[in-house]
Design an enzyme around this catalytic site. Structure first.
Site, PDB file in Angstrom:
ATOM      1  N   CYS A  89      33.178  42.759  40.281  1.00 20.77           N
ATOM      2  CA  CYS A  89      32.470  41.851  41.193  1.00 20.77           C
ATOM      3  C   CYS A  89      32.730  42.235  42.647  1.00 20.77           C
ATOM      4  CB  CYS A  89      32.876  40.404  40.923  1.00 20.77           C
ATOM      5  SG  CYS A  89      34.630  40.105  41.180  1.00 20.77           S
ATOM      6  N   SER A  92      46.988  35.788  35.066  1.00 18.61           N
ATOM      7  CA  SER A  92      48.269  35.561  35.744  1.00 18.61           C
ATOM      8  C   SER A  92      48.424  34.100  36.166  1.00 18.61           C
ATOM      9  CB  SER A  92      48.382  36.478  36.967  1.00 18.61           C
ATOM     10  OG  SER A  92      47.284  36.263  37.814  1.00 18.61           O
TER      11      SER A  92
HETATM   12  N1  SAH Z   1      36.480  36.296  33.536  1.00 22.55           N
HETATM   13  C1  SAH Z   1      36.616  35.028  34.232  1.00 22.55           C
HETATM   14  C2  SAH Z   1      36.667  35.209  35.723  1.00 22.55           C
HETATM   15  C3  SAH Z   1      37.779  36.089  36.207  1.00 22.55           C
HETATM   16  S1  SAH Z   1      38.186  35.847  37.876  1.00 22.55           S
HETATM   17  C4  SAH Z   1      35.499  34.083  33.826  1.00 22.55           C
HETATM   18  O1  SAH Z   1      34.597  34.492  33.096  1.00 22.55           O
HETATM   19  O2  SAH Z   1      35.542  32.932  34.224  1.00 22.55           O
HETATM   20  C5  SAH Z   1      39.634  36.770  38.031  1.00 22.55           C
HETATM   21  C6  SAH Z   1      40.856  36.160  37.370  1.00 22.55           C
HETATM   22  O3  SAH Z   1      41.882  37.134  37.448  1.00 22.55           O
HETATM   23  C7  SAH Z   1      41.416  34.904  37.999  1.00 22.55           C
HETATM   24  O4  SAH Z   1      41.521  33.896  37.026  1.00 22.55           O
HETATM   25  C8  SAH Z   1      42.822  35.313  38.485  1.00 22.55           C
HETATM   26  O5  SAH Z   1      43.779  34.274  38.256  1.00 22.55           O
HETATM   27  C9  SAH Z   1      43.119  36.484  37.624  1.00 22.55           C
HETATM   28  N2  SAH Z   1      44.032  37.501  38.154  1.00 22.55           N
HETATM   29  C10 SAH Z   1      44.085  38.016  39.395  1.00 22.55           C
HETATM   30  N3  SAH Z   1      44.987  39.013  39.465  1.00 22.55           N
HETATM   31  C11 SAH Z   1      45.524  39.133  38.222  1.00 22.55           C
HETATM   32  C12 SAH Z   1      46.488  39.996  37.638  1.00 22.55           C
HETATM   33  N4  SAH Z   1      47.086  40.948  38.363  1.00 22.55           N
HETATM   34  N5  SAH Z   1      46.778  39.852  36.331  1.00 22.55           N
HETATM   35  C13 SAH Z   1      46.165  38.896  35.592  1.00 22.55           C
HETATM   36  N6  SAH Z   1      45.230  38.058  36.095  1.00 22.55           N
HETATM   37  C14 SAH Z   1      44.922  38.164  37.390  1.00 22.55           C
END
Ligand code: SAH
Length: 415
Positions: A361, A268
């Site tokens: 997490c 997002s």
């Molecule tokens: N997989 C990533 C870490 C994910 S952290 C890695 O390996 O680096 C979680 C992520 O989810 C963040 O980037 C945040 O921007 C995103 N996020 C949070 N809520 C969301 C939603 N409803 N839809 C899409 N992305 C979202």
């Protein structure tokens, strides 16, 4: 003109030590090495304390149990630094702790990794303190105001054992609500060295990445997923991959290097996806990365997965690594619900025989409950999962007490 030391206004740690008596249950937990003492467990206290005072905890017979950092602004009132016998808490004690934590990770740089966690809070005996390394930049993130008066000592101790070009301070969100204890320090204040001019580059298993250490989520990168990313790389040859909650494209890059011809990063956050694009650009010298077709999709994951399904779009490999859904105990059942919904949505775009990688997490969600929720949702979707692996923490995120275990990840195939 020499720049002013940002720690100038921070008062030094107090000389006085608080003496605390605690409940029998807390005494037992402390004897077993637990690092936390909550406010309700304190039965008597020698005086009022300020954040960062040292608190000595005694048992019913006035024997020393533990010494820790006191924080009157948090229900987690004392974070224990040392159990068992009295000891001086000073720069040399800190240097010793840091050196031990650094030695534990000594194999990582040999394997093409210069971005990893040097200190993992309570799990390295330094509660409320995380230190991540990004090449020659160190990022110290603190989760308690009790570290504020000790930052000078910490900076000196770090200089003893791991001199860095730059030391950045990051503050957890709770701390920003108490500016009266921050003495002008901000999230992203540079404590030593020249401020980074932009994102800091580093290596993870030989892949190049950039991290925005001043403003990025966590300390700029999700270092805890390194081993799971390597697992994804090994599964990616010839696979069309969708990386949901991609952040700066960590999993996406590994999939590309592993031979995925098509990789979609969904998040997002537009800035996170811009970072993912830059991270791809940094690795174009790798033929597999150059050959992969990478696209970014800025959208809410729940809505986008439903849209993709309606459009008939499918993938061979899905990675779903959402943010922590449960930060409090009261949010656990809603979190499990969200994991179930995500599993069903993910299966909606996963081809028969495809691979699903689901991570959590949320420290409040027990591993078994998470795995059960994912499996139950797959059952309900008529696609019972064939699990290949359940994984936990990488070496630089050790687990020393039950609450320290937060990361779990399931690798499975769906019929
Ligand atoms: N997989 C990533 C870490 C994910 S952290 C890695 O390996 O680096 C979680 C992520 O989810 C963040 O980037 C945040 O921007 C995103 N996020 C949070 N809520 C969301 C939603 N409803 N839809 C899409 N992305 C979202």
């Amino acid at each position: 003109m020499p720049s002013l030391d940002p720690l100038t206004a921070v008062p030094p740690p107090a000389e006085r030590r608080l003496a605390l008596r605690v409940t029998p249950a807390a005494q037992r937990a402390l004897r077993q090495g637990h690092p936390w003492l909550f406010d309700q467990a304190i039965t008597a206290q020698s005086g009022e304390g300020r954040p960062g005072d040292l608190a000595v905890i005694f048992d019913a017979h006035r024997r020393f149990l533990a010494i820790g950092l006191y924080d009157p602004t948090s229900p987690l009132r004392v974070r224990v630094l040392h159990h068992g016998a009295p000891t001086a808490i000073d720069r040399s004690w800190l240097s010793g702790k840091l050196a031990g934590a650094i030695a534990w990770r000594s194999t990582l740089p040999e394997n093409g990794t210069t971005g990893y966690r040097l200190v993992h809070g309570e799990n390295d005996g330094l509660p409320g303190l995380v230190i991540d390394r990004y090449a020659s930049t160190l990022v110290a993130k603190i989760y308690s105001l009790a570290w504020i008066p000790r930052l000078g000592e910490l900076r000196a101790a770090l200089d003893d054992v791991f001199p860095a070009a730059c030391l950045v301070l990051r503050l957890s969100r709770d701390l920003l609500r108490r500016p009266e204890y921050l003495y002008g320090l901000e999230d992203g204040t540079v404590l030593a060295g020249p401020p980074p001019e932009g994102p800091v580059s580093f290596l993870e298993n030989g892949l190049r990445f950039e991290a925005d250490v001043l403003r990025g989520q966590k300390t700029g990168f999700f270092l805890d997923q390194r081993d799971n990313r390597a697992r994804v790389e090994r599964l990616s040859a010839g696979q069309e991959v969708l990386n949901v909650f991609a952040y700066s494209g960590g999993f996406s890059l590994y999939a590309a290097r592993g031979g995925a011809p098509e990789v979609v990063s969904l998040d997002s956050s537009a800035p996170a996806l811009a970072a993912a694009e830059r991270n791809f650009a940094l690795n174009l010298d790798l033929p597999a990365v150059a050959a992969a077709h990478h696209t970014s999709l800025a959208a809410d994951a729940f809505l986008a997965l439903a849209d993709l399904r309606r459009g008939g779009r499918t993938f061979d490999l899905l990675i779903v690594d959402p943010p922590a859904f449960a930060k409090r105990q009261g949010e656990v059942s809603a979190a499990l619900n969200a994991y179930e919904r995500l599993t069903a949505l993910a299966l909606g775009v996963l081809r028969p025989g495809g691979t699903l990688v689901m991570a959590s997490c949320s420290s409040r969600v027990p591993a078994a409950a998470f795995f059960d929720a994912v499996n139950a949702a797959a059952q309900r979707a008529g696609r019972p999962l064939r699990e290949s692996e359940r994984t936990g923490h990488p070496i630089d995120h050790p687990v020393l007490f039950p609450e320290g275990a937060y990361l779990k990840c399931l690798f499975a195939r769906a019929p």
